[in-house]
Every structure is written in C-alpha cells, then in structure tokens.
Design a protein around this motif. Structure first.
Motif, PDB file in Angstrom:
ATOM      1  N   ASP A 284       0.813  -1.222   0.000  1.00  0.00           N
ATOM      2  CA  ASP A 284       0.000   0.000   0.000  1.00  0.00           C
ATOM      3  C   ASP A 284       0.842   1.265   0.000  1.00  0.00           C
ATOM      4  O   ASP A 284       0.423   2.303  -0.515  1.00  0.00           O
ATOM      5  N   ASP A 285       2.035   1.206   0.603  1.00  0.00           N
ATOM      6  CA  ASP A 285       2.872   2.404   0.682  1.00  0.00           C
ATOM      7  C   ASP A 285       3.786   2.565  -0.531  1.00  0.00           C
ATOM      8  O   ASP A 285       4.637   3.454  -0.564  1.00  0.00           O
ATOM      9  N   GLY A 286       3.632   1.705  -1.536  1.00  0.00           N
ATOM     10  CA  GLY A 286       4.410   1.839  -2.759  1.00  0.00           C
ATOM     11  C   GLY A 286       5.647   0.973  -2.830  1.00  0.00           C
ATOM     12  O   GLY A 286       6.246   0.836  -3.907  1.00  0.00           O
ATOM     13  N   ARG A 287       6.061   0.380  -1.720  1.00  0.00           N
ATOM     14  CA  ARG A 287       7.204  -0.527  -1.762  1.00  0.00           C
ATOM     15  C   ARG A 287       6.829  -1.790  -2.537  1.00  0.00           C
ATOM     16  O   ARG A 287       5.668  -2.172  -2.595  1.00  0.00           O
ATOM     17  N   ILE A 288       7.823  -2.442  -3.105  1.00  0.00           N
ATOM     18  CA  ILE A 288       7.582  -3.609  -3.949  1.00  0.00           C
ATOM     19  C   ILE A 288       8.377  -4.793  -3.426  1.00  0.00           C
ATOM     20  O   ILE A 288       9.602  -4.708  -3.264  1.00  0.00           O
ATOM     21  N   ALA A 289       7.676  -5.891  -3.147  1.00  0.00           N
ATOM     22  CA  ALA A 289       8.329  -7.157  -2.817  1.00  0.00           C
ATOM     23  C   ALA A 289       8.378  -7.995  -4.086  1.00  0.00           C
ATOM     24  O   ALA A 289       7.399  -8.054  -4.835  1.00  0.00           O
ATOM     25  N   TYR A 290       9.519  -8.622  -4.333  1.00  0.00           N
ATOM     26  CA  TYR A 290       9.639  -9.448  -5.530  1.00  0.00           C
ATOM     27  C   TYR A 290      10.694 -10.524  -5.320  1.00  0.00           C
ATOM     28  O   TYR A 290      11.530 -10.447  -4.412  1.00  0.00           O
ATOM     29  N   CYS A 291      10.637 -11.547  -6.158  1.00  0.00           N
ATOM     30  CA  CYS A 291      11.625 -12.620  -6.083  1.00  0.00           C
ATOM     31  C   CYS A 291      12.174 -12.874  -7.480  1.00  0.00           C
ATOM     32  O   CYS A 291      11.511 -12.578  -8.488  1.00  0.00           O
ATOM     33  N   ASP A 292      13.385 -13.400  -7.548  1.00  0.00           N
ATOM     34  CA  ASP A 292      13.997 -13.657  -8.850  1.00  0.00           C
ATOM     35  C   ASP A 292      14.274 -15.149  -9.011  1.00  0.00           C
ATOM     36  O   ASP A 292      13.987 -15.954  -8.128  1.00  0.00           O
ATOM     37  N   ARG A 293      14.839 -15.517 -10.144  1.00  0.00           N
ATOM     38  CA  ARG A 293      15.017 -16.937 -10.446  1.00  0.00           C
ATOM     39  C   ARG A 293      16.116 -17.598  -9.621  1.00  0.00           C
ATOM     40  O   ARG A 293      16.268 -18.816  -9.665  1.00  0.00           O
ATOM     41  N   PRO A 302      10.903   2.538  -3.608  1.00  0.00           N
ATOM     42  CA  PRO A 302      11.153   3.413  -4.760  1.00  0.00           C
ATOM     43  C   PRO A 302      11.445   4.856  -4.367  1.00  0.00           C
ATOM     44  O   PRO A 302      12.016   5.603  -5.170  1.00  0.00           O
ATOM     45  N   VAL A 303      11.069   5.266  -3.164  1.00  0.00           N
ATOM     46  CA  VAL A 303      11.341   6.638  -2.724  1.00  0.00           C
ATOM     47  C   VAL A 303      12.814   6.779  -2.340  1.00  0.00           C
ATOM     48  O   VAL A 303      13.522   7.686  -2.789  1.00  0.00           O
ATOM     49  N   GLU A 304      13.272   5.859  -1.501  1.00  0.00           N
ATOM     50  CA  GLU A 304      14.673   5.893  -1.062  1.00  0.00           C
ATOM     51  C   GLU A 304      15.604   5.185  -2.052  1.00  0.00           C
ATOM     52  O   GLU A 304      16.820   5.285  -1.923  1.00  0.00           O
ATOM     53  N   GLU A 305      15.009   4.447  -2.996  1.00  0.00           N
ATOM     54  CA  GLU A 305      15.762   3.644  -3.951  1.00  0.00           C
ATOM     55  C   GLU A 305      16.702   2.687  -3.230  1.00  0.00           C
ATOM     56  O   GLU A 305      17.897   2.568  -3.552  1.00  0.00           O
ATOM     57  N   ILE A 306      16.130   1.986  -2.256  1.00  0.00           N
ATOM     58  CA  ILE A 306      16.901   1.038  -1.439  1.00  0.00           C
ATOM     59  C   ILE A 306      16.334  -0.362  -1.632  1.00  0.00           C
ATOM     60  O   ILE A 306      15.115  -0.576  -1.573  1.00  0.00           O
ATOM     61  N   TYR A 307      17.220  -1.335  -1.866  1.00  0.00           N
ATOM     62  CA  TYR A 307      16.857  -2.736  -1.944  1.00  0.00           C
ATOM     63  C   TYR A 307      17.225  -3.420  -0.631  1.00  0.00           C
ATOM     64  O   TYR A 307      18.308  -3.174  -0.083  1.00  0.00           O
TER      65      TYR A 307
END
Length: 382
Positions: A284-293, A302-307
C-alpha cells in the motif's frame, strides 16, 4: 417445558455466532482482541441466563414445586440444569483468565492454485489449519481473488488456448468471459497476468501475441459474457504479471517492473534488477516485494531507492507467487515444488513463520491468493 443438552448446545452456538457477527470491520477482517472479547461476551451471556433461571425457579417453587425427590420432577430438572450451568460459568471464567494474549489475530484464508493440477485449489487457515479444498473447472495460470460483501469472487486465466473465467464463490457458477471465439484472441494469444478493477467492474488481462503490435492489457466485462476483449493499454514488449493499486497498474517485464496510471499517462520503470523478477506484489505504501530466479526475495523502496534482501538465493526451485493478506498485512510467498508458504512481516521485514498448504505433492507452478472473508464462513460452519 424441558431443558436438554442439545438445546443448551444450540444456545451456546447462538451466543458464539452472535458474538462473531458483531465483531466485523469494514474490510471484512475481524477486530483485534477477538478471542478475549468473545470469551468475555460468553461469560456475560451465561451469567444472564443464570439470572433468568433464578426467576424461573422462584416461579416453579411457588406454582409447581416437587412433591417428592423424583429425578423426573420438573423443578429437579431445572435445578440440575442450573448446577451444570454454574459449573460451565466457572470453567469459562478459568479459560478466560488464561487466554493467551499473543494468540495470532491472522484470519481469512490463503488459497494455492496450480497450472498443472486438476483444478483443485488448496485452502489453508493462516493459523495453520488445512481446510477443505475446492475445485475450479480448469487449471489456473494466474488469478485474482477479491472480497465482495460477505463473500468473495475470483477471476482466472488458462492458456492453450486462452480463456478468461470468473466464479462468484467456490461453490458458485463458473462462466467464461473471454476466449478464442473472439476474433481478436487468436490461438497464439498467451495470458500472463490478471487483475480486477472494481470501479468499472472489469477484468484486466495482460496478453502477449506473436504479433507484438497486439501486445497489451485488455479488459473483459463480467456482466455480459462472453465479452469482447478491449485493448486498454498497448505495450511493445512481452507482457507479464499485473497488479492494480492506488490508481496505477503495475507489470513486470524482463528485468523491470513498470507502472502506469489507470487514466492517462504512460509506462514508466519503477525498478530494474540484475535477474528477472518472477513474481511481485506492490504494498500500500508503494514498496515492492519481488523474487527472482535465484530464489532470493527482496523489498524495494522506490522513494529511497533502497533494496533489502529478505531471503538469500538458494539452490533449487524459486518462488512461484506472492500476495499480501488484507487482514494482517503479511507477505505470503509460495515456492515451486514446496508445500510450505513463507510468511514475512512487511513492517520489520522479518521472517515470521510458514504454513503448510498440502500434505500431498506440492505444485510446480503454484499461484497464491488471500481472502479476508473466509473467516466468517469458517466460524458459522463450526
């Protein structure tokens, strides 16, 4: 009039069901502290019944008292019932006093469907209980589950050939709202993602064709099936999974996750990664959770551009799907060929446990969904 154990059991079920119905929120999720509140309400209700029995016994003693010590005497039966009730009130008080304060408030249901099964959807209570599954008419490539009043609805896609399907509840009728009878949906059409947009009551499907000029997001009407596919947003590359949130449509494509406004605007890149994101969910706050192969799991601000890495790469099968529960805001991630669903706190990013969704062979292409209204069905079926 005679009191029986069956009558008493029905009375208790009515008290519990009434307490359950009174503890809902606008989201369909139960309020916090529900266990303690229900036990307190039960104690109060039983106390009221006991007070009423005192009045009844006063009338019986005046109008039809027992003339002997027969156990069949009406007054004796009522007295025995009150004695059992008083003992139950004491037991409920003892249970209430030791009720755990850290009992998880997580409710709802976690659904796991598969693209290579028999249409069977596994259902697991977020507190750890595997429920009775339900069966769809076809296997699921991708799907969207969302609350609708006291129940929920689901839409899903299958491929080879492409079909878009809708069902109102697990036991409701299933309808085809889009298939290759539509001239636009040629046999080479491949659905890659699906999401429901409640404002126009449309199902959005990401579709990739052999002709890239046709690629994009198409809408289907749920009210006039089978509906004609309508191109909403074109896209020059292969489409991916999609999500609608806060006026934006998100999609993964290769090494990127993109978004665009539902009204106006254009595609823009939200993040680019070194390995293709296989599945993602926007919070809801715009952060994105994702997984890779590689099997790794990340959260991106995306605001702080931190992974931030939540799960390290692992040898074996990578993730298949992920969703955030609307009740507890926790992230549920299901992995290919793994019967356990991993759970993460989306505030602290900590791993907070796991759920087993099946005791048999897990899916090699699982697709997960969460529903907040299932708790009502569960409580009233008990």
């Amino acid at each position: 009039m005679m009191f029986s154990s069956n009558c008493f059991a029905c009375l208790l079920l009515f008290v519990l069901a009434t307490a359950s119905a009174q503890n809902t929120s606008s989201s369909g999720c139960p309020q916090a502290g529900l266990l303690k509140e229900k036990l307190t309400n039960l104690s109060t209700a039983l106390g009221d019944i006991n007070t009423g029995l005192d009045c009844v016994l006063t009338l019986i003693d005046e109008q039809c008292p027992c003339l002997d010590d027969s156990q069949e005497c009406f007054e004796t039966r009522v007295t025995d019932f009150q004695t059992a009730l008083i003992n139950l009130i004491g037991d409920v008080a003892n249970v209430t006093a030791v009720a755990p304060v850290d009992c998880p408030e997580r409710t709802g249901a976690v659904f796991v469907a598969s693209c290579n099964g028999t249409g069977s959807v596994a259902v697991v209570d977020p507190n750890g209980f595997i429920q009775n599954n339900f069966t769809l008419d076809e296997n699921v490539t991708r799907w969207s589950v969302f609350p609708n009043g006291d129940t929920y609805e689901l839409d899903y896609i299958i491929n080879n050939p492409l079909e878009v399907r809708c069902r109102t509840t697990p036991d409701g009728p299933e309808i085809v709202i889009g298939d290759t009878s539509d001239p636009l949906l040629s046999p080479d059409a491949v659905g890659t993602g699906i999401a429901y947009n409640p404002v126009p009551n449309k199902v959005y499907v990401a579709i990739t064709f052999n002709d890239p000029d046709l690629n994009g997001i198409y809408s289907f009407s749920r009210t006039s099936p089978p509906a004609t596919a309508v191109l909403i947003f074109s896209y020059s590359g292969p489409t991916g999974q999609i999500q609608i949130l806060n006026g934006f449509l998100y999609m993964n494509d290769g090494l990127r996750i993109l978004k665009r406004p539902l009204v106006g605007g254009a595609w823009e890149t939200v993040l680019t990664f070194s390995l293709p994101p296989l599945s993602f969910v926007v919070l809801d706050d715009g952060r994105i959770a994702y997984c890779d192969r590689s099997g790794a799991l990340y959260i991106f601000d995306p605001v702080e551009e931190i992974y931030k890495q939540l799960r390290r790469p692992s040898v074996g099968d990578c993730c298949g799907s992920m969703k955030v529960s609307p009740c507890d805001s926790r992230l549920y991630v299901v992995y290919k060929n793994d019967a356990d669903i991993e759970i993460y706190n989306t505030t602290t990013f900590e791993d907070v446990g796991s759920l087993t969704y099946t005791r048999s062979t897990p899916s090699s292409c699982p697709s997960i969904a969460c529903d907040p209204t299932f708790w009502r069905i569960k409580y009233f079926m008990c």
